[in-house]
Design a protein around this motif. Sequence first.
Motif, short mmCIF file in Angstrom:
data_model
loop_
_atom_site.label_atom_id
_atom_site.label_comp_id
_atom_site.label_asym_id
_atom_site.label_seq_id
_atom_site.Cartn_x
_atom_site.Cartn_y
_atom_site.Cartn_z
N CYS A 46 0.83 -1.21 0.00
CA CYS A 46 0.00 0.00 0.00
C CYS A 46 0.86 1.26 0.00
O CYS A 46 1.68 1.44 0.90
N TYR A 47 0.65 2.10 -1.02
CA TYR A 47 1.24 3.44 -1.00
C TYR A 47 0.21 4.34 -0.32
O TYR A 47 -0.83 4.66 -0.89
N CYS A 48 0.49 4.72 0.91
CA CYS A 48 -0.48 5.47 1.71
C CYS A 48 -0.20 6.97 1.64
O CYS A 48 0.84 7.44 2.11
N HIS A 49 -1.12 7.69 1.04
CA HIS A 49 -1.00 9.14 0.95
C HIS A 49 -1.38 9.79 2.28
O HIS A 49 -0.91 10.88 2.60
N SER A 50 -2.24 9.09 3.02
CA SER A 50 -2.69 9.57 4.32
C SER A 50 -3.66 8.56 4.90
O SER A 50 -4.47 8.01 4.17
N PRO A 51 -3.60 8.29 6.20
CA PRO A 51 -4.74 7.61 6.81
C PRO A 51 -5.99 8.47 6.60
O PRO A 51 -5.88 9.69 6.47
N MET A 52 -7.14 7.84 6.58
CA MET A 52 -8.39 8.53 6.24
C MET A 52 -8.58 9.80 7.10
O MET A 52 -8.92 9.72 8.27
N ARG A 53 -8.37 10.95 6.48
CA ARG A 53 -8.29 12.20 7.25
C ARG A 53 -9.59 12.53 7.99
O ARG A 53 -9.56 12.97 9.14
N TYR A 54 -10.74 12.37 7.33
CA TYR A 54 -11.99 12.76 8.00
C TYR A 54 -12.38 11.80 9.12
O TYR A 54 -13.23 12.12 9.94
N ALA A 55 -11.73 10.63 9.17
CA ALA A 55 -11.97 9.71 10.29
C ALA A 55 -10.98 9.92 11.42
O ALA A 55 -11.22 9.48 12.55
N TRP A 56 -9.85 10.58 11.14
CA TRP A 56 -8.80 10.76 12.13
C TRP A 56 -8.53 12.23 12.39
O TRP A 56 -9.24 12.86 13.15
N ASP A 57 -7.52 12.81 11.75
CA ASP A 57 -7.06 14.17 12.07
C ASP A 57 -8.14 15.24 11.92
O ASP A 57 -8.19 16.19 12.69
N LEU A 58 -8.97 15.10 10.87
CA LEU A 58 -9.92 16.17 10.56
C LEU A 58 -11.34 15.87 11.04
O LEU A 58 -12.29 16.49 10.58
N THR A 59 -11.49 14.93 11.95
CA THR A 59 -12.83 14.56 12.42
C THR A 59 -13.62 15.77 12.90
O THR A 59 -14.76 16.00 12.48
N PHE A 60 -13.02 16.56 13.78
CA PHE A 60 -13.77 17.66 14.37
C PHE A 60 -13.96 18.82 13.40
O PHE A 60 -14.98 19.52 13.44
N ASP A 61 -13.00 19.01 12.49
CA ASP A 61 -13.19 20.01 11.43
C ASP A 61 -14.34 19.59 10.52
O ASP A 61 -15.16 20.41 10.10
N TYR A 62 -14.38 18.29 10.19
CA TYR A 62 -15.43 17.74 9.33
C TYR A 62 -16.81 17.94 9.97
O TYR A 62 -17.76 18.38 9.32
N LEU A 63 -16.91 17.65 11.27
CA LEU A 63 -18.18 17.79 11.97
C LEU A 63 -18.60 19.26 12.07
O LEU A 63 -19.78 19.59 11.92
N LYS A 64 -17.64 20.12 12.32
CA LYS A 64 -17.95 21.54 12.47
C LYS A 64 -18.41 22.16 11.16
O LYS A 64 -19.32 22.99 11.12
N ALA A 65 -17.79 21.74 10.05
CA ALA A 65 -18.10 22.33 8.74
C ALA A 65 -19.35 21.72 8.11
O ALA A 65 -19.98 22.33 7.25
N SER A 66 -19.73 20.51 8.55
CA SER A 66 -20.84 19.80 7.92
C SER A 66 -22.16 20.10 8.61
O SER A 66 -22.24 20.25 9.83
N ARG A 67 -23.22 20.14 7.82
CA ARG A 67 -24.57 20.28 8.38
C ARG A 67 -24.95 19.04 9.17
O ARG A 67 -25.88 19.04 9.97
N LEU A 68 -24.22 17.93 8.91
CA LEU A 68 -24.50 16.67 9.60
C LEU A 68 -23.77 16.57 10.93
O LEU A 68 -23.76 15.52 11.56
N TYR B 109 -24.47 18.27 13.68
CA TYR B 109 -25.26 18.77 14.80
C TYR B 109 -26.53 17.97 14.99
O TYR B 109 -27.04 17.33 14.06
N GLY B 110 -27.06 17.98 16.22
CA GLY B 110 -28.33 17.33 16.50
C GLY B 110 -28.26 15.82 16.37
O GLY B 110 -27.20 15.20 16.53
N ILE B 111 -29.41 15.22 16.06
CA ILE B 111 -29.49 13.77 15.90
C ILE B 111 -28.59 13.31 14.76
O ILE B 111 -27.90 12.29 14.86
N ALA B 112 -28.59 14.08 13.66
CA ALA B 112 -27.72 13.74 12.52
C ALA B 112 -26.26 13.76 12.94
O ALA B 112 -25.45 12.97 12.46
N GLY B 113 -25.92 14.66 13.86
CA GLY B 113 -24.54 14.76 14.34
C GLY B 113 -24.11 13.51 15.09
O GLY B 113 -22.99 13.03 14.91
#
Length: 392
Positions: free
Chosen positions: A113-135, A137-141
Amino acid sequence: MPLKYALVHEWLTPKATGGSELVVREILNHIDADLYALIDFESSQKESYLYKRQIGTTFLQKLPLARNGVQKYLPLLPLAIEQLDLREYDIILSSSHAVAKGVITTPDQLHICYCHSPMRYAWDLTFDYLKASRLGYGIAGWLTRYILHSLRQWDVLTANRVDHFIANSKYTASRIWRCYRREATVIYPPVDIEHFPFSTEKEDFYLIVSRLVSYKKVSLIVRAFNELKKELVIIGTGNEMQKIKKLAKPNIKILGWQPDDVVKKYMASAKGFVYAACEDFGIAPVEAQACGTPVIAYGAGGALETVLDIRSSGHKGTGILFKEQTTAALIEAVEAFEAYQGKFDPESARENAVQFSSQAFAQRYFEFIDTCNQNRSSQKGKILKNILRNIE
């Protein structure tokens, strides 16, 4: 009989033309591999190097809106990649920044495997992803958080399906260890150095070439140059375009998307290239250096491996690194850059860029595959001998 290779990538679309796609292209330049991806809308493009190529895909190919990106089907990506039947191949090569490494293999196959990055939105960018996404917050969050939690579990589990990891930088290798507890060999990705014109003649403007998305921190650069009142040219497009247009003062020109020849012209003539993102590698600063253009970059991630700060590297210096992603830190870095103006050697920048060339990548990558395959064959031979010895 010759070995059969399969190359697995996440997705192939005209909108995906980043560093990971350059790796795929370079591998296919040197090896006859069957190509697989979650979706493929690239081989139908006449101008593409993949035009009319047979590419194996998954059920996501037929889902509505898949052409615009499969990220919207995030919970289905692990299931989809596991549907690829690769049993006929001897060696599996994956180019992964999300789920490609998760393909199912047999004990007789070698998976690199040539790994460009572990899955960023599951790891490093999780909280950025949640903050920027409409999903986020709330039950969807809560549902989104559970999906990301499940993705992390699957991501760690499937690291065990890989025999050998390659990382695109030391920074990525450290993240692979943190996420998977697996060692990775560093092989820098290919940068097409020869296609970037080298020039010693520079004009009085700074340059950004980037997607205009939040983590690229282009708005931070704009705020700094608003205060500096120095000329800045921005090439690129993205969902932050309107925000950046509203921020920018008259000293900042926003050109949007531009063809390659225009990008190269600006890169070759800029006095400095500005880069504020924390990337796993970051190809754009290397491309700028190939043009003989020094770089002002945030001193984290891959930039620490590609840009040499003139304050510590002397005449071999290729730029200035700043320590914080703040307006004040960037302003200070630009002022330091101005103080060293005339001391940057374009030849040194070009020389530094050459170590990241396509040729260097190909040599290291295929030598690594060959070594792994030879070691595997030797190990299998030893196991067979031990079995026969025990039988006797």
